[in-house]
Design a protein around this motif. Structure first.
Motif, PDB file in Angstrom:
ATOM      1  N   GLU A  65     -39.139  28.805  -2.417  1.00 29.31           N
ATOM      2  CA  GLU A  65     -37.779  28.990  -2.951  1.00 29.31           C
ATOM      3  C   GLU A  65     -36.812  29.381  -1.834  1.00 29.31           C
ATOM      4  OE1 GLU A  65     -35.595  31.881  -6.219  1.00 29.31           O
ATOM      5  OE2 GLU A  65     -37.715  31.347  -6.512  1.00 29.31           O
ATOM      6  N   GLU A  66     -37.243  30.255  -0.951  1.00 31.14           N
ATOM      7  CA  GLU A  66     -36.402  30.651   0.176  1.00 31.14           C
ATOM      8  C   GLU A  66     -36.099  29.456   1.081  1.00 31.14           C
ATOM      9  OE1 GLU A  66     -38.162  33.844   2.308  1.00 31.14           O
ATOM     10  OE2 GLU A  66     -38.277  35.184   0.573  1.00 31.14           O
ATOM     11  N   ILE A  67     -37.116  28.658   1.361  1.00 27.25           N
ATOM     12  CA  ILE A  67     -36.923  27.484   2.210  1.00 27.25           C
ATOM     13  C   ILE A  67     -35.984  26.492   1.539  1.00 27.25           C
ATOM     14  CG2 ILE A  67     -38.076  25.505   3.257  1.00 27.25           C
ATOM     15  CD1 ILE A  67     -40.539  27.319   3.642  1.00 27.25           C
ATOM     16  N   ALA A  68     -36.116  26.328   0.227  1.00 33.10           N
ATOM     17  CA  ALA A  68     -35.222  25.419  -0.494  1.00 33.10           C
ATOM     18  C   ALA A  68     -33.767  25.890  -0.402  1.00 33.10           C
ATOM     19  CB  ALA A  68     -35.661  25.321  -1.958  1.00 33.10           C
ATOM     20  N   ALA A  69     -33.544  27.209  -0.473  1.00 30.22           N
ATOM     21  CA  ALA A  69     -32.185  27.743  -0.352  1.00 30.22           C
ATOM     22  C   ALA A  69     -31.615  27.478   1.042  1.00 30.22           C
ATOM     23  CB  ALA A  69     -32.187  29.241  -0.654  1.00 30.22           C
ATOM     24  N   GLU A  70     -32.449  27.625   2.059  1.00 29.88           N
ATOM     25  CA  GLU A  70     -32.005  27.325   3.418  1.00 29.88           C
ATOM     26  C   GLU A  70     -31.649  25.844   3.561  1.00 29.88           C
ATOM     27  OE1 GLU A  70     -34.885  28.745   6.281  1.00 29.88           O
ATOM     28  OE2 GLU A  70     -35.236  30.537   5.085  1.00 29.88           O
ATOM     29  N   MET A  71     -32.459  24.977   2.971  1.00 32.13           N
ATOM     30  CA  MET A  71     -32.195  23.548   3.056  1.00 32.13           C
ATOM     31  C   MET A  71     -30.878  23.188   2.355  1.00 32.13           C
ATOM     32  SD  MET A  71     -36.073  22.055   2.488  1.00 32.13           S
ATOM     33  CE  MET A  71     -35.596  20.329   2.730  1.00 32.13           C
ATOM     34  N   LYS A  72     -30.584  23.885   1.250  1.00 33.57           N
ATOM     35  CA  LYS A  72     -29.328  23.647   0.549  1.00 33.57           C
ATOM     36  C   LYS A  72     -28.146  23.973   1.450  1.00 33.57           C
ATOM     37  CE  LYS A  72     -26.632  25.166  -3.452  1.00 33.57           C
ATOM     38  NZ  LYS A  72     -26.580  26.071  -4.630  1.00 33.57           N
ATOM     39  N   GLN A  73     -28.202  25.093   2.144  1.00 34.55           N
ATOM     40  CA  GLN A  73     -27.113  25.462   3.047  1.00 34.55           C
ATOM     41  C   GLN A  73     -26.961  24.448   4.175  1.00 34.55           C
ATOM     42  OE1 GLN A  73     -27.852  29.522   4.335  1.00 34.55           O
ATOM     43  NE2 GLN A  73     -26.549  30.331   2.691  1.00 34.55           N
ATOM     44  N   ILE A  74     -28.087  23.957   4.687  1.00 34.92           N
ATOM     45  CA  ILE A  74     -28.012  22.996   5.791  1.00 34.92           C
ATOM     46  C   ILE A  74     -27.429  21.676   5.307  1.00 34.92           C
ATOM     47  CG2 ILE A  74     -29.394  21.695   7.455  1.00 34.92           C
ATOM     48  CD1 ILE A  74     -31.283  24.128   7.552  1.00 34.92           C
ATOM     49  N   ARG A  75     -27.719  21.283   4.086  1.00 38.78           N
ATOM     50  CA  ARG A  75     -27.106  20.061   3.543  1.00 38.78           C
ATOM     51  C   ARG A  75     -25.596  20.262   3.373  1.00 38.78           C
ATOM     52  NH1 ARG A  75     -31.946  20.099   0.117  1.00 38.78           N
ATOM     53  NH2 ARG A  75     -33.390  18.485   0.875  1.00 38.78           N
ATOM     54  N   ASN A  76     -25.204  21.459   2.912  1.00 41.48           N
ATOM     55  CA  ASN A  76     -23.769  21.753   2.865  1.00 41.48           C
ATOM     56  C   ASN A  76     -23.146  21.613   4.250  1.00 41.48           C
ATOM     57  OD1 ASN A  76     -23.961  22.421   0.136  1.00 41.48           O
ATOM     58  ND2 ASN A  76     -24.212  24.617   0.535  1.00 41.48           N
ATOM     59  N   SER A  77     -23.865  22.131   5.231  1.00 40.27           N
ATOM     60  CA  SER A  77     -23.378  22.075   6.610  1.00 40.27           C
ATOM     61  C   SER A  77     -23.210  20.636   7.073  1.00 40.27           C
ATOM     62  CB  SER A  77     -24.350  22.823   7.531  1.00 40.27           C
ATOM     63  OG  SER A  77     -23.947  22.738   8.870  1.00 40.27           O
ATOM     64  N   ALA A  78     -24.176  19.788   6.763  1.00 40.46           N
ATOM     65  CA  ALA A  78     -24.107  18.389   7.195  1.00 40.46           C
ATOM     66  C   ALA A  78     -22.857  17.711   6.637  1.00 40.46           C
ATOM     67  CB  ALA A  78     -25.362  17.650   6.755  1.00 40.46           C
ATOM     68  N   ILE A  79     -22.542  17.996   5.377  1.00 41.92           N
ATOM     69  CA  ILE A  79     -21.359  17.385   4.751  1.00 41.92           C
ATOM     70  C   ILE A  79     -20.078  17.877   5.412  1.00 41.92           C
ATOM     71  CG2 ILE A  79     -20.031  17.246   2.606  1.00 41.92           C
ATOM     72  CD1 ILE A  79     -22.713  17.427   1.100  1.00 41.92           C
ATOM     73  N   LEU A  80     -19.977  19.188   5.616  1.00 44.89           N
ATOM     74  CA  LEU A  80     -18.750  19.754   6.179  1.00 44.89           C
ATOM     75  C   LEU A  80     -18.572  19.380   7.648  1.00 44.89           C
ATOM     76  CD1 LEU A  80     -18.936  23.267   4.501  1.00 44.89           C
ATOM     77  CD2 LEU A  80     -17.370  21.399   3.929  1.00 44.89           C
ATOM     78  N   LEU A  81     -19.674  19.264   8.388  1.00 43.33           N
ATOM     79  CA  LEU A  81     -19.576  18.859   9.792  1.00 43.33           C
ATOM     80  C   LEU A  81     -19.059  17.431   9.934  1.00 43.33           C
ATOM     81  CD1 LEU A  81     -22.872  20.401  11.234  1.00 43.33           C
ATOM     82  CD2 LEU A  81     -20.535  21.111  11.771  1.00 43.33           C
ATOM     83  N   LYS A  82     -19.374  16.597   8.961  1.00 38.75           N
ATOM     84  CA  LYS A  82     -18.906  15.206   9.004  1.00 38.75           C
ATOM     85  C   LYS A  82     -17.443  15.070   8.568  1.00 38.75           C
ATOM     86  CE  LYS A  82     -23.329  12.828   8.289  1.00 38.75           C
ATOM     87  NZ  LYS A  82     -24.113  11.948   7.381  1.00 38.75           N
ATOM     88  N   ASN A  83     -16.909  16.118   7.945  1.00 38.14           N
ATOM     89  CA  ASN A  83     -15.541  16.060   7.432  1.00 38.14           C
ATOM     90  C   ASN A  83     -14.756  17.279   7.894  1.00 38.14           C
ATOM     91  OD1 ASN A  83     -15.713  13.696   5.282  1.00 38.14           O
ATOM     92  ND2 ASN A  83     -17.558  14.946   5.045  1.00 38.14           N
ATOM     93  N   PRO A  84     -14.512  17.378   9.206  1.00 36.45           N
ATOM     94  CA  PRO A  84     -13.823  18.567   9.719  1.00 36.45           C
ATOM     95  C   PRO A  84     -12.372  18.644   9.250  1.00 36.45           C
ATOM     96  CG  PRO A  84     -14.023  16.916  11.441  1.00 36.45           C
ATOM     97  CD  PRO A  84     -14.824  16.415  10.267  1.00 36.45           C
ATOM     98  N   VAL A  85     -11.882  19.878   9.144  1.00 36.63           N
ATOM     99  CA  VAL A  85     -10.485  20.109   8.781  1.00 36.63           C
ATOM    100  C   VAL A  85      -9.632  19.997  10.040  1.00 36.63           C
ATOM    101  CG1 VAL A  85      -8.871  21.825   7.853  1.00 36.63           C
ATOM    102  CG2 VAL A  85     -11.198  21.656   6.924  1.00 36.63           C
ATOM    103  N   PRO A  86      -8.533  19.204   9.997  1.00 40.06           N
ATOM    104  CA  PRO A  86      -7.675  19.093  11.194  1.00 40.06           C
ATOM    105  C   PRO A  86      -6.916  20.393  11.437  1.00 40.06           C
ATOM    106  CG  PRO A  86      -6.710  17.916   9.341  1.00 40.06           C
ATOM    107  CD  PRO A  86      -8.062  18.348   8.898  1.00 40.06           C
ATOM    108  N   LEU A  87      -7.173  21.011  12.552  1.00 37.60           N
ATOM    109  CA  LEU A  87      -6.492  22.253  12.908  1.00 37.60           C
ATOM    110  C   LEU A  87      -6.617  22.490  14.406  1.00 37.60           C
ATOM    111  CD1 LEU A  87      -9.104  24.278  13.341  1.00 37.60           C
ATOM    112  CD2 LEU A  87      -8.969  24.495  10.881  1.00 37.60           C
ATOM    113  N   LYS A  88      -5.873  23.459  14.867  1.00 37.54           N
ATOM    114  CA  LYS A  88      -5.903  23.848  16.272  1.00 37.54           C
ATOM    115  C   LYS A  88      -6.354  25.295  16.360  1.00 37.54           C
ATOM    116  CE  LYS A  88      -2.896  24.491  20.325  1.00 37.54           C
ATOM    117  NZ  LYS A  88      -1.493  24.424  20.817  1.00 37.54           N
ATOM    118  N   ILE A  89      -7.367  25.564  17.168  1.00 30.56           N
ATOM    119  CA  ILE A  89      -7.892  26.910  17.343  1.00 30.56           C
ATOM    120  C   ILE A  89      -7.614  27.364  18.779  1.00 30.56           C
ATOM    121  CG2 ILE A  89      -9.957  28.352  17.327  1.00 30.56           C
ATOM    122  CD1 ILE A  89     -11.111  26.569  15.181  1.00 30.56           C
TER     123      ILE A  89
END
Length: 664
Positions: free
Chosen positions: A147-171
Motif C-alpha cells: 500500500e505504501e509503495i502504491a501511494a508513492e507510485m501515485k505521486q510519481i504518476r502525478n509528477s510525470a503529468i505535471l512535468l510534461k505540462n509546466p506552468v509558464p512563469l519566471k523564477i
C-alpha cells in the motif's frame, strides 16, 4: 512528514526522509576497523553536519570501497544537501549490487530500493522511479508495504503529468543581498512590495554555531526605497536569548507578525504587534488556538476576523490539518473548525494563506495530487463550510521535493517562496520571486480608514461589516488594529458597498461607498491606493459628507520650470500615487504642512503627491520619521527631485496640483 526543514528545532535523524532506518546499520558493527569513524559520521549526519559526515564516509570508502553502509549513508548525505544526485544514485546502485541476492527484498534491501526510486523522483526521472517501484511492489507480500509503495507510485504518476505540462512563469533568485550561505526561507512581502521579512539561519549577534554548521533561526527585515533595498537586519525584539523563531505570516495591514516557536508545551504559535514604532515581545496565542498538540502555522484572513492555522490535534483527517477560528463579538477566538476532507487529506497540510480577495486559499499538502512530499495547492471558498477541489499549482512551482510557504501578491501576478532545488541557489534554501505570465482577472481596491468608536468601547469589540449592494451579500467582517483603530478593506472595484461599524451593544450610521475602477490596484506602480470611506471619496454621487472636513484637490496649471526655480533642494517625500485622478479628501494629508503638498502629473498616467523640499537625504529622513510617528504614511518614500521632473509632462501640458487652502 512534517515541515522539518522549516521548523528545524528537534530534528535529529532525518534519514527517515529517505526511508532508511535511523538505527545504526548492523554492517558498521561488524567492521571494527571503521566502526568508530562510521559512528562519528552517522552522528554528524544526525546533527545535519553533512560536510563532516561526507568527509568521514569518504575516508571509509577510500580504505574499503565495498563498505555497504558507508556507500548508502554517503549517498543519503548527497541527497540531503541537494547536490550530486547522480553520484548518490551511483552509490546506491553499487551498494545494491554488493548485497547478496537473497537480501534484496530484506527490510534493508527494500528500503534501499525505495531510496533509489525516491532519488530518481527527485531528479525528475519518473519513468525510472516507477520501474524500480513496480518491480518492488510485485516482489513483496506485506499488504501495508504494498500500500505504501502504491501511494508513492501515485505521486510519481502525478509528477510525470505535471512535468510534461509546466506552468509558464519566471523564477528569479533574490540574490546574495537576501540569500546567504545558510538557510533562508519564509519570505513575507508587504502589499506595497516595499517591505520584506524572512527567516534565516545566518550568524547574527552572539549566537553560537550549532552542530549542523548553521545558527539559530532569526527573523530579518528590510525596506525598499528609490535606491533599492536596505540591508536586512535582525529583529532583535523577538530574541531575548538564543532560540529558534520562524515567521509564519504578516497581517494585511502589516502590523502583526505571527511566529512559530518550540516551547515547553511543544510547537506553538506566537504573535507580535507593531506599536509606537517597535515590534512588541511575541505573545503566545491562547487556547483554543494553541493546544497540547502541535500548532505549526497561522495566518489571518484579509478582514482579520478569521485565523487559519494547522494542528495535529485529535479529530482531524490525518497528520497536520488546517483549521479556522473566528473572532466573536467580544474579540475572543471561537472554537476551531476543521476545513474538512476537501482541503485536509490523510497526510499533512501546511502553510495556509488566504489571499486578500477573501476567496482563494493557498496551502501545502502531501496528499491530493502532490508530486511528492509537500506541494502548493489553491482552493476557492464556496460558502462558509465548502471549498472547491484543490488545484495543484503545477511545475516548476512544485517538484518532487518539499514546496510550500507560497505567498502571492495582491494581483496574483507574483509570489515569493523558498526552495533548495535551483542551480541559482546562493546557499542552502534560498528565497525566490515567481512571476506569472497571466495576471489576476479581478480588480481589487485597497481602502484604508479609521474607526469612529463614538461609544469609546474596546477596539477589540468593534467590527466593520461590509456588504455588496448588488446582491446584499456580506463580503467582510473586518477588525481594526487594536493599537490605533485603523483598518484595511479589500474590495472588488466597480461595486457599491454598505459599511456598518458595530459593537456588541450598538451600531454607527451605515456608510455607502462606491469603489470605482480607477482605484483598483496596479502592479506596475506597487502603491496601495489609500482612501477613507468614513470621510471621503470614493463616494456615490450625492453621498459626500456635509462636514467641512472634506475637500477635493484642485488642479492648478503651473509651469514646471517656475516651480523648479522655487526649489533649492534635491529631495522630496512621495506619500501617494493615483491613476485617473480620483477625488481625494484632505483628511489623507492630516499631519502634513498643507502648503508643502503638491501633486505631479506624470507621463505614465499617475498623479503623485509629494510633500516637503529638502537639501539632503538626512533632512528628508528626519521629516519622514516625524510624519510616521502616529502610524500614518507608512508607505511614504524619499525621492530625488530630478527623476520626478523627467517623469512629468512637458512644460506646455504639465499640471502640478496644489491643495486648496480656503477650506476649513
Amino acid at each position: 512528514m512534517n515541515m522539518r526543514f522549516l521548523y528545524n528545532l528537534t530534528r535529529k535523524a532525518i534519514i527517515l526522509v529517505l526511508l532508511i532506518s535511523v538505527a545504526l546499520p548492523a554492517e558498521a558493527g561488524r567492521d571494527d576497523l571503521h566502526m568508530r569513524t562510521f559512528k562519528k559520521a552517522f552522528a554528524a549526519a544526525g546533527d545535519e553536519n553533512y560536510e563532516e559526515a561526507i568527509a568521514l564516509y569518504t575516508e571509509i570508502l577510500e580504505q574499503n570501497p565495498q563498505h555497504v553502509d558507508a556507500l548508502t549513508q554517503l549517498g543519503i548525505c548527497f541527497v540531503h544537501t541537494n547536490q550530486e544526485l547522480d553520484s548518490a544514485l551511483a552509490l546506491f546502485h553499487t551498494a545494491l549490487s554488493i548485497i547478496p541476492v537473497s537480501d534484496k527484498f530484506s527490510p534493508f534491501g527494500v528500503d534501499l530500493q525505495r531510496t533509489i526510486a525516491r532519488t530518481y523522483h527527485l531528479e525528475q526521472r519518473p519513468r525510472e522511479a516507477l520501474s524500480v517501484l513496480k518491480t518492488l511492489r510485485d516482489s513483496v507480500t506485506e499488504a501495508d508495504l504494498r500500500e505504501e509503495i502504491a501511494a508513492e507510485m501515485k505521486q510519481i504518476r502525478n509528477s510525470a503529468i505535471l512535468l510534461k505540462n509546466p506552468v509558464p512563469l519566471k523564477i528569479t533568485n533574490l540574490g546574495d543581498f537576501f540569500n546567504s550561505d545558510y538557510d533562508d526561507h519564509s519570505p513575507l512581502v508587504s502589499l506595497t512590495g516595499n517591505r520584506i521579512f524572512f527567516t534565516s539561519r545566518r550568524p547574527a549577534g552572539r549566537g553560537a554555531q550549532l552542530p549542523d554548521g548553521q545558527f539559530a533561526e532569526k527573523v530579518f527585515f528590510a525596506e525598499r526605497n528609490q535606491k533599492g533595498w536596505s540591508k536586512p537586519r535582525v529583529l532583535d525584539e523577538f530574541f531575548s536569548r538564543t532560540e529558534h523563531k520562524s515567521i509564519l505570516s504578516l497581517s494585511p495591514d502589516g502590523n502583526r507578525l505571527f511566529l512559530f516557536k518550540n516551547d515547553r508545551e511543544g510547537k506553538s504559535i506566537y504573535v507580535s504587534d507593531y506599536m509606537n514604532g517597535e515590534w512588541q515581545e511575541p505573545e503566545k496565542l491562547p487556547y483554543p488556538i494553541n493546544s497540547r498538540w502541535d500548532e505549526t502555522h497561522a495566518a489571518l484572513s484579509p478582514d482579520q476576523s478569521t485565523l487559519y492555522f494547522t494542528s495535529n490535534r485529535p479529530g482531524g483527517f490525518g497528520g497536520l490539518d488546517i483549521y479556522r477560528s473566528k473572532l466573536d463579538a467580544y474579540g475572543q477566538w471561537g472554537e476551531p473548525v476543521n476545513l474538512g476532507p476537501m482541503i485536509n487529506s490523510e497526510l499533512d497540510e501546511e502553510t495556509p494563506m488566504l489571499h486578500p480577495d477573501g476567496q482563494t486559499l493557498y496551502f501545502a499538502s502531501e496528499g491530493h495530487t502532490s508530486m511528492g512530499r509537500f506541494d502548493v495547492f489553491y482552493s476557492q471558498i464556496q460558502s462558509e463550510e465548502t471549498w472547491t477541489e484543490p488545484v495543484n499549482m503545477g511545475h516548476p512551482i512544485n517538484t518532487p521535493d518539499d514546496d510550500f510557504f507560497f505567498v502571492p501578491t495582491l494581483d496574483k501576478s507574483q509570489a515569493y517562496y523558498a526552495s533548495y532545488r535551483f542551480s541559482e541557489n546562493v546557499g542552502r534554501s534560498d528565497i525566490y520571486k515567481v512571476e506569472f505570465d497571466s495576471l489576476y482577472s479581478g480588480s481589487l481596491a485597497v481602502i484604508e480608514g479609521t474607526i469612529r468608536n463614538s461609544g469609546d468601547v474596546p477596539v477589540e469589540q468593534i467590527r466593520l461589516l461590509v456588504s455588496r449592494d448588488s446582491d446584499n451579500k456580506q463580503v467582510g467582517d473586518y477588525r481594526p488594529n487594536p493599537a490605533n483603530g485603523r483598518y484595511l478593506l479589500f474590495l472588488e472595484a466597480g461595486e457599491n458597498y454598505t459599511i456598518e461599524e458595530v459593537t456588541p451593544e450598538s451600531a454607527e450610521q451605515p456608510l455607502n461607498i462606491h469603489v470605482s475602477d480607477q482605484l483598483s490596484y496596479d502592479k506596475t506602480e506597487q502603491i496601495v491606493m489609500l482612501q477613507d470611506p468614513r470621510m471621503a471619496a470614493p463616494l456615490k454621487p450625492g453621498l459626500v459628507p456635509e462636514s467641512g472636513n472634506y475637500r477635493k484637490l484642485a488642479e492648478i496649471p503651473r509651469n514646471l520650470e517656475k516651480l523648479q526655480a522655487r526649489l533649492d533642494t534635491t529631495f522630496t517625500i512621495q506619500v501617494l500615487a493615483l491613476r485617473h485622478y480620483p477625488e481625494v479628501g484632505f483628511w489623507f494629508f492630516r499631519g502634513l504642512d498643507l502648503e508643502s503638498v503638491n501633486a505631479l502629473e506624470g507621463r505614465d498616467g499617475y498623479l503623485r503627491y509629494v510633500t516637503g523640499r529638502f537639501r539632503n537625504r538626512e533632512e528628508a529622513e528626519q521629516y519622514r520619521t516625524r510624519i510616521q510617528q502616529n502610524g500614518r504614511f507608512s508607505d511614504a518614500w524619499i525621492r530625488a527631485w530630478e527623476p520626478l521632473e523627467e517623469l512629468s509632462e512637458p512644460d506646455n501640458s504639465n499640471k502640478i496640483s496644489a491643495l486648496q487652502t480656503n477650506v476649513q
